[in-house]
Design an enzyme around this catalytic site. Structure first.
Site, short mmCIF file in Angstrom:
data_model
loop_
_atom_site.label_atom_id
_atom_site.label_comp_id
_atom_site.label_asym_id
_atom_site.label_seq_id
_atom_site.Cartn_x
_atom_site.Cartn_y
_atom_site.Cartn_z
N LYS A 115 0.83 -1.21 0.00
CA LYS A 115 0.00 0.00 0.00
C LYS A 115 0.87 1.27 0.00
O LYS A 115 2.04 1.22 0.38
CB LYS A 115 -0.94 -0.04 1.21
CG LYS A 115 -1.94 -1.21 1.13
CD LYS A 115 -3.01 -1.10 2.21
CE LYS A 115 -4.05 -2.22 2.04
NZ LYS A 115 -5.22 -2.03 2.92
N TYR A 141 -12.38 -2.96 -4.18
CA TYR A 141 -13.00 -2.84 -2.86
C TYR A 141 -14.53 -2.73 -2.97
O TYR A 141 -15.16 -2.06 -2.15
CB TYR A 141 -12.41 -1.65 -2.09
CG TYR A 141 -11.02 -1.88 -1.53
CD1 TYR A 141 -10.66 -3.11 -0.98
CD2 TYR A 141 -10.08 -0.86 -1.51
CE1 TYR A 141 -9.38 -3.32 -0.46
CE2 TYR A 141 -8.80 -1.06 -0.97
CZ TYR A 141 -8.46 -2.30 -0.45
OH TYR A 141 -7.21 -2.49 0.09
N THR A 174 -7.02 -7.62 9.87
CA THR A 174 -7.10 -6.31 9.20
C THR A 174 -6.50 -5.18 10.05
O THR A 174 -5.74 -4.36 9.53
CB THR A 174 -8.57 -5.99 8.85
OG1 THR A 174 -9.08 -7.08 8.06
CG2 THR A 174 -8.68 -4.70 8.07
N ASN A 178 -2.73 -0.49 6.76
CA ASN A 178 -2.35 -1.81 7.29
C ASN A 178 -1.38 -2.56 6.36
O ASN A 178 -1.46 -3.77 6.21
CB ASN A 178 -3.59 -2.63 7.63
CG ASN A 178 -4.48 -2.82 6.43
OD1 ASN A 178 -4.17 -2.35 5.34
ND2 ASN A 178 -5.58 -3.52 6.61
N HIS A 193 -2.34 -5.40 1.02
CA HIS A 193 -3.54 -6.17 0.67
C HIS A 193 -3.09 -7.56 0.29
O HIS A 193 -2.08 -7.72 -0.40
CB HIS A 193 -4.27 -5.54 -0.53
CG HIS A 193 -5.25 -6.50 -1.14
ND1 HIS A 193 -6.53 -6.65 -0.65
CD2 HIS A 193 -5.12 -7.40 -2.15
CE1 HIS A 193 -7.15 -7.59 -1.35
NE2 HIS A 193 -6.32 -8.06 -2.27
N GLU A 215 -8.12 -11.27 -8.80
CA GLU A 215 -7.30 -10.09 -8.48
C GLU A 215 -6.00 -10.05 -9.29
O GLU A 215 -5.56 -8.97 -9.69
CB GLU A 215 -7.01 -10.08 -6.97
CG GLU A 215 -8.28 -9.79 -6.16
CD GLU A 215 -8.08 -9.81 -4.66
OE1 GLU A 215 -6.99 -10.19 -4.18
OE2 GLU A 215 -9.03 -9.43 -3.95
N1 UDP Z 1 -10.57 -0.95 6.13
C1 UDP Z 1 -10.68 0.19 6.92
N2 UDP Z 1 -11.56 0.15 8.00
C2 UDP Z 1 -12.29 -0.96 8.30
C3 UDP Z 1 -12.16 -2.10 7.47
C4 UDP Z 1 -11.29 -2.07 6.41
O1 UDP Z 1 -10.04 1.20 6.67
O2 UDP Z 1 -13.05 -0.94 9.28
C5 UDP Z 1 -9.62 -0.92 5.00
C6 UDP Z 1 -8.28 -1.60 5.31
O3 UDP Z 1 -7.25 -0.88 4.67
C7 UDP Z 1 -8.48 -2.98 4.71
C8 UDP Z 1 -9.30 -2.66 3.47
O4 UDP Z 1 -10.20 -1.64 3.89
O5 UDP Z 1 -7.25 -3.62 4.40
C9 UDP Z 1 -10.08 -3.83 2.90
O6 UDP Z 1 -10.90 -4.37 3.90
P1 UDP Z 1 -11.08 -5.94 4.10
O7 UDP Z 1 -12.24 -6.15 5.01
O8 UDP Z 1 -11.11 -6.62 2.77
O9 UDP Z 1 -9.76 -6.33 4.94
P2 UDP Z 1 -8.43 -7.15 4.53
O10 UDP Z 1 -8.86 -8.27 3.62
O11 UDP Z 1 -7.49 -6.19 3.86
O12 UDP Z 1 -7.89 -7.65 5.84
MG MG Z 2 -9.98 -8.13 1.86
#
Ligand code: UDP
Ligand code: MG
Length: 153
Positions: A9, A49, A91, A112, A115, A126
């Site tokens: 990221k 997303y 996450t 975080n 991805h 993807e």
């Molecule tokens: N995200 C966020 N707040 C939240 C949940 C997700 O900012 O409450 C962001 C975070 O950067 C995350 C991305 O949205 O990596 C995609 O969310 P996902 O639920 O797919 O989580 P991941 O698969 O990345 O763990």
């Molecule tokens: Mg995800």
């Protein structure tokens, strides 16, 4: 073998952590099948997303993901999707286990680090989203017999 998608990221690139994160995957024994720097757009983020489009944080997430280019990696290995996801951690970096990439490198739920694809099906979609077929390389590193037993590959 499976191939999975990782995105480094913008915050990771800005913090100078790209090499440290890539180093973990290489040391684990994952093979780099593709690597590419990309400037994300609202269009590709709306696809990538899509499951978060109605969330209140979606606009700030998109703004953050477009702040600098990202680095996309296609990583290959036996059970690569599950292995990379486990290395990623949950996450929110504050909740992620120490020893995971998010647990070791971050303090944020949004910023975080990476991805990573969450299933074999989404990995295929993807990789296709971020790479052209001729940008994914199928080769055998000479180290392969040191990474896996004969009956594992
Ligand atoms: N995200 C966020 N707040 C939240 C949940 C997700 O900012 O409450 C962001 C975070 O950067 C995350 C991305 O949205 O990596 C995609 O969310 P996902 O639920 O797919 O989580 P991941 O698969 O990345 O763990
Ligand atoms: Mg995800």
């Amino acid at each position: 073998m499976e191939t999975t998608l990782v995105l480094l990221k913008p915050s990771t690139i800005s913090r100078g952590l790209s090499g440290a994160v890539l180093d973990r995957f290489c040391k684990k024994g994952l093979i780099i099948a593709g690597v590419k720097m990309i400037q994300l757009t609202p269009e590709i983020l709306s696809e990538h997303y899509a499951h978060l489009k109605d969330k209140p944080f979606f606009p700030i997430l998109c703004e953050s993901m477009m702040r600098t280019p990202i680095i996309a990696l296609a990583l290959r290995g036996v059970d690569a999707v599950e292995v990379v996801r486990a290395m990623t951690g949950v996450t929110n970096c504050r909740k992620a286990q120490p020893g995971t990439i998010r647990g070791d490198f971050g303090m944020s739920g949004q910023e975080n680090i990476i991805h990573t694809s969450d299933s074999v099906e989404s990995a295929a979609i993807e990789i296709n989203r971020f790479f052209k077929p001729d940008e994914i390389f199928d080769y055998t590193p000479v180290t392969l017999p040191a990474i896996y037993g004969q009956d594992e590959i």
